[in-house]
Design a protein around this motif. Structure first.
Motif, PDB file in Angstrom:
ATOM      1  N   GLY A 159       0.820  -1.208   0.000  1.00 56.79           N
ATOM      2  CA  GLY A 159       0.000   0.000   0.000  1.00 56.79           C
ATOM      3  C   GLY A 159       0.853   1.256   0.000  1.00 56.79           C
ATOM      4  N   ALA A 160       0.293   2.328  -0.526  1.00 58.38           N
ATOM      5  CA  ALA A 160       1.015   3.596  -0.614  1.00 58.38           C
ATOM      6  C   ALA A 160       0.390   4.634   0.302  1.00 58.38           C
ATOM      7  CB  ALA A 160       1.030   4.108  -2.054  1.00 58.38           C
ATOM      8  N   MET A 161       1.184   5.649   0.644  1.00 56.96           N
ATOM      9  CA  MET A 161       0.703   6.737   1.499  1.00 56.96           C
ATOM     10  C   MET A 161       1.155   8.071   0.910  1.00 56.96           C
ATOM     11  SD  MET A 161       3.385   6.376   4.669  1.00 56.96           S
ATOM     12  CE  MET A 161       5.154   6.474   4.354  1.00 56.96           C
ATOM     13  N   ALA A 162       0.240   9.015   0.871  1.00 59.87           N
ATOM     14  CA  ALA A 162       0.566  10.371   0.399  1.00 59.87           C
ATOM     15  C   ALA A 162       0.926  11.221   1.606  1.00 59.87           C
ATOM     16  CB  ALA A 162      -0.605  10.963  -0.364  1.00 59.87           C
ATOM     17  N   ALA A 163       1.987  10.810   2.291  1.00 60.28           N
ATOM     18  CA  ALA A 163       2.364  11.457   3.546  1.00 60.28           C
ATOM     19  C   ALA A 163       2.720  12.927   3.338  1.00 60.28           C
ATOM     20  CB  ALA A 163       3.535  10.710   4.178  1.00 60.28           C
ATOM     21  N   VAL A 164       2.503  13.718   4.395  1.00 60.63           N
ATOM     22  CA  VAL A 164       2.674  15.169   4.316  1.00 60.63           C
ATOM     23  C   VAL A 164       3.702  15.640   5.342  1.00 60.63           C
ATOM     24  CG1 VAL A 164       0.821  15.652   5.985  1.00 60.63           C
ATOM     25  CG2 VAL A 164       1.399  17.370   4.247  1.00 60.63           C
ATOM     26  N   ALA A 165       4.405  16.702   5.016  1.00 61.66           N
ATOM     27  CA  ALA A 165       5.379  17.280   5.940  1.00 61.66           C
ATOM     28  C   ALA A 165       4.670  18.118   6.992  1.00 61.66           C
ATOM     29  CB  ALA A 165       6.386  18.140   5.182  1.00 61.66           C
ATOM     30  N   ARG A 166       5.146  18.041   8.218  1.00 60.94           N
ATOM     31  CA  ARG A 166       4.578  18.880   9.271  1.00 60.94           C
ATOM     32  C   ARG A 166       4.675  20.353   8.898  1.00 60.94           C
ATOM     33  NH1 ARG A 166       7.550  15.383  13.375  1.00 60.94           N
ATOM     34  NH2 ARG A 166       5.970  14.063  14.369  1.00 60.94           N
ATOM     35  N   ALA A 167       5.765  20.735   8.230  1.00 60.93           N
ATOM     36  CA  ALA A 167       5.934  22.133   7.838  1.00 60.93           C
ATOM     37  C   ALA A 167       4.819  22.593   6.917  1.00 60.93           C
ATOM     38  CB  ALA A 167       7.293  22.323   7.153  1.00 60.93           C
ATOM     39  N   ASP A 168       4.344  21.698   6.049  1.00 62.45           N
ATOM     40  CA  ASP A 168       3.251  22.070   5.148  1.00 62.45           C
ATOM     41  C   ASP A 168       1.933  22.191   5.904  1.00 62.45           C
ATOM     42  OD1 ASP A 168       4.556  22.351   2.626  1.00 62.45           O
ATOM     43  OD2 ASP A 168       4.796  20.180   2.543  1.00 62.45           O
ATOM     44  N   VAL A 169       1.714  21.331   6.883  1.00 61.82           N
ATOM     45  CA  VAL A 169       0.511  21.450   7.719  1.00 61.82           C
ATOM     46  C   VAL A 169       0.530  22.787   8.453  1.00 61.82           C
ATOM     47  CG1 VAL A 169      -0.744  20.491   9.684  1.00 61.82           C
ATOM     48  CG2 VAL A 169       0.285  18.958   7.993  1.00 61.82           C
ATOM     49  N   ALA A 170       1.692  23.145   8.988  1.00 60.29           N
ATOM     50  CA  ALA A 170       1.814  24.417   9.713  1.00 60.29           C
ATOM     51  C   ALA A 170       1.577  25.597   8.783  1.00 60.29           C
ATOM     52  CB  ALA A 170       3.198  24.519  10.362  1.00 60.29           C
ATOM     53  N   ARG A 171       2.058  25.506   7.543  1.00 61.29           N
ATOM     54  CA  ARG A 171       1.842  26.597   6.605  1.00 61.29           C
ATOM     55  C   ARG A 171       0.360  26.762   6.277  1.00 61.29           C
ATOM     56  NH1 ARG A 171       7.280  25.581   4.713  1.00 61.29           N
ATOM     57  NH2 ARG A 171       6.713  23.644   3.657  1.00 61.29           N
ATOM     58  N   VAL A 172      -0.348  25.646   6.113  1.00 66.97           N
ATOM     59  CA  VAL A 172      -1.783  25.721   5.859  1.00 66.97           C
ATOM     60  C   VAL A 172      -2.501  26.328   7.056  1.00 66.97           C
ATOM     61  CG1 VAL A 172      -3.893  24.383   5.482  1.00 66.97           C
ATOM     62  CG2 VAL A 172      -1.816  23.810   4.212  1.00 66.97           C
ATOM     63  N   ALA A 173      -2.176  25.842   8.252  1.00 68.37           N
ATOM     64  CA  ALA A 173      -2.819  26.359   9.462  1.00 68.37           C
ATOM     65  C   ALA A 173      -2.588  27.858   9.609  1.00 68.37           C
ATOM     66  CB  ALA A 173      -2.296  25.617  10.687  1.00 68.37           C
ATOM     67  N   THR A 174      -1.375  28.297   9.334  1.00 75.59           N
ATOM     68  CA  THR A 174      -1.059  29.726   9.438  1.00 75.59           C
ATOM     69  C   THR A 174      -1.881  30.539   8.449  1.00 75.59           C
ATOM     70  OG1 THR A 174       1.210  29.228  10.134  1.00 75.59           O
ATOM     71  CG2 THR A 174       0.781  31.436   9.279  1.00 75.59           C
ATOM     72  N   GLU A 175      -1.985  30.062   7.232  1.00 72.26           N
ATOM     73  CA  GLU A 175      -2.769  30.766   6.214  1.00 72.26           C
ATOM     74  C   GLU A 175      -4.237  30.872   6.626  1.00 72.26           C
ATOM     75  OE1 GLU A 175      -3.686  32.822   2.750  1.00 72.26           O
ATOM     76  OE2 GLU A 175      -1.731  32.354   3.635  1.00 72.26           O
ATOM     77  N   VAL A 176      -4.770  29.801   7.185  1.00 78.73           N
ATOM     78  CA  VAL A 176      -6.165  29.811   7.638  1.00 78.73           C
ATOM     79  C   VAL A 176      -6.348  30.817   8.770  1.00 78.73           C
ATOM     80  CG1 VAL A 176      -7.988  28.445   8.732  1.00 78.73           C
ATOM     81  CG2 VAL A 176      -6.621  27.442   6.888  1.00 78.73           C
ATOM     82  N   LEU A 177      -5.409  30.858   9.699  1.00 81.79           N
ATOM     83  CA  LEU A 177      -5.518  31.784  10.824  1.00 81.79           C
ATOM     84  C   LEU A 177      -5.399  33.241  10.375  1.00 81.79           C
ATOM     85  CD1 LEU A 177      -3.376  29.941  13.531  1.00 81.79           C
ATOM     86  CD2 LEU A 177      -5.864  30.070  13.395  1.00 81.79           C
ATOM     87  N   LEU A 178      -4.596  33.484   9.356  1.00 88.04           N
ATOM     88  CA  LEU A 178      -4.415  34.855   8.875  1.00 88.04           C
ATOM     89  C   LEU A 178      -5.576  35.321   7.999  1.00 88.04           C
ATOM     90  CD1 LEU A 178      -0.594  34.856   8.012  1.00 88.04           C
ATOM     91  CD2 LEU A 178      -1.720  35.913   9.991  1.00 88.04           C
ATOM     92  N   HIS A 179      -6.285  34.362   7.374  1.00 85.22           N
ATOM     93  CA  HIS A 179      -7.399  34.718   6.483  1.00 85.22           C
ATOM     94  C   HIS A 179      -8.571  33.781   6.749  1.00 85.22           C
ATOM     95  CE1 HIS A 179      -3.627  35.890   4.365  1.00 85.22           C
ATOM     96  NE2 HIS A 179      -4.284  37.031   4.232  1.00 85.22           N
ATOM     97  N   PRO A 180      -9.117  33.801   7.963  1.00 85.04           N
ATOM     98  CA  PRO A 180     -10.106  32.800   8.358  1.00 85.04           C
ATOM     99  C   PRO A 180     -11.414  32.840   7.569  1.00 85.04           C
ATOM    100  CG  PRO A 180      -9.960  34.548  10.001  1.00 85.04           C
ATOM    101  CD  PRO A 180      -8.816  34.745   9.061  1.00 85.04           C
ATOM    102  N   SER A 181     -11.855  34.001   7.132  1.00 83.20           N
ATOM    103  CA  SER A 181     -13.150  34.088   6.450  1.00 83.20           C
ATOM    104  C   SER A 181     -13.170  33.295   5.153  1.00 83.20           C
ATOM    105  CB  SER A 181     -13.504  35.549   6.176  1.00 83.20           C
ATOM    106  OG  SER A 181     -12.550  36.147   5.324  1.00 83.20           O
ATOM    107  N   ALA A 182     -11.987  33.059   4.564  1.00 90.79           N
ATOM    108  CA  ALA A 182     -11.917  32.307   3.311  1.00 90.79           C
ATOM    109  C   ALA A 182     -11.982  30.798   3.535  1.00 90.79           C
ATOM    110  CB  ALA A 182     -10.629  32.656   2.568  1.00 90.79           C
ATOM    111  N   HIS A 183     -11.984  30.384   4.794  1.00 88.67           N
ATOM    112  CA  HIS A 183     -11.887  28.948   5.077  1.00 88.67           C
ATOM    113  C   HIS A 183     -12.964  28.466   6.052  1.00 88.67           C
ATOM    114  CE1 HIS A 183      -8.020  29.207   3.028  1.00 88.67           C
ATOM    115  NE2 HIS A 183      -7.741  30.252   3.783  1.00 88.67           N
TER     116      HIS A 183
END
Length: 277
Positions: A159-183
């Motif tokens: 089986g395969a996994m599309a694993a993600v970097a923690r840094a990318d999760v943090a970047r997404v979270a930061t973007e959501v926090l800075l522009h919450p109305s879009a999310h």
């Protein structure tokens, strides 16, 4: 808008805290041990744990937007999450950004994915808006799967996994926090740009680190037996083993473009994560 984040002493929460500080955005960090909280400009510290409803409610007073990084693995983590969600709603939080898990469902193969689903449902049951970040397996953790003998062992099959970097999760979270109305009320599947098997992951680790690393497929019985030396509680053993069976079933194989859609940046691959460590 007043922002609060949990997990500021950990990997994802800490990265988000540093990003918010760099952006000049004030925020509040909820921590259990204030001595471990990073000293950052524009950040204040409040002391609370997920399970302490009264302390959490006080810490969240006046907060509009909350990043809730899922708590450390524990047998009672779901109860802690539910208590904290209730405290947030009572305190008047308007929007919760929660780090969930890919394929979260009531019957998820990965046993802890069921707790994430139940936490999502607890948030949905309140009047708070939500943004769910359903993280895949972490690329950062792949190297930690390698045993002292240079072998990754588990019942993941091919089986395969599309694993993600923690840094990318943090970047997404930061973007959501800075522009919450879009999310508002959105669910994002956060994956890497490609799905790889554990055999492929072992080959990449081997090449980058310059040492032999391989993958050995275990049966379920072998998987539980090989982990018995750590004397895990039953729920922990089930969580460890079901990480691999979820991969075997293809639950973590789908690749999503949500990281790039939210951040405008291609997510990292395993080689990049290893080279950055």
């Amino acid at each position: 808008m007043t922002i609060a984040i949990t997990g500021a002493t950990g990997n994802i929460g800490g990265a988000v805290a540093h990003a918010l500080a760099a952006a000049g955005t004030p925020f509040r960090m909820l921590v259990r041990d204030p001595s471990r909280a990073p000293e950052l400009p524009g950040a204040e510290v409040a002391v609370a744990s997920f399970a302490d409803v009264d302390a959490s409610r006080r810490a969240l007073e006046g907060v509009d937007l909350l990043l809730m990084v899922s708590g450390a693995e524990a047998e009672d983590r779901l109860a802690q999450h539910r208590a904290f969600v209730g405290a947030a709603a009572t305190a008047g939080v308007q929007h919760v950004v929660y780090t969930s898990f890919a394929g979260a469902a009531a019957d998820a193969t990965f046993t802890l994915g069921r707790d994430h689903w139940a936490t999502e449902q607890a948030i949905r049951a309140t009047s708070m808006a939500h943004t769910f970040l359903r993280d895949s397996f972490y690329l950062d953790f792949v190297e930690d799967l390698v045993g002292e003998d240079g072998v990754i062992r588990g019942p993941a099959g091919d089986g395969a996994m599309a694993a993600v970097a923690r840094a990318d999760v943090a970047r997404v979270a930061t973007e959501v926090l800075l522009h919450p109305s879009a999310h508002l009320d959105r669910t994002y599947d956060l994956t890497g740009p490609v799905a790889i098997t554990l055999a492929e992951a072992a080959a990449i680790v081997s090449e980058v680190r310059g040492r032999p690393v391989s993958y050995h497929e275990e049966t379920l019985d072998e998987a539980y037996a090989s982990r018995a030396k750590w004397d895990p509680e039953p729920w922990q053993a089930d969580a460890w083993v079901s990480t691999y069976t979820a991969i075997a079933e293809g639950v973590l194989a789908p690749v999503s473009g949500d990281v790039e859609r939210v951040t405008g940046r291609r997510p990292m691959i395993l080689r990049e994560v290893l080279e950055a460590r």
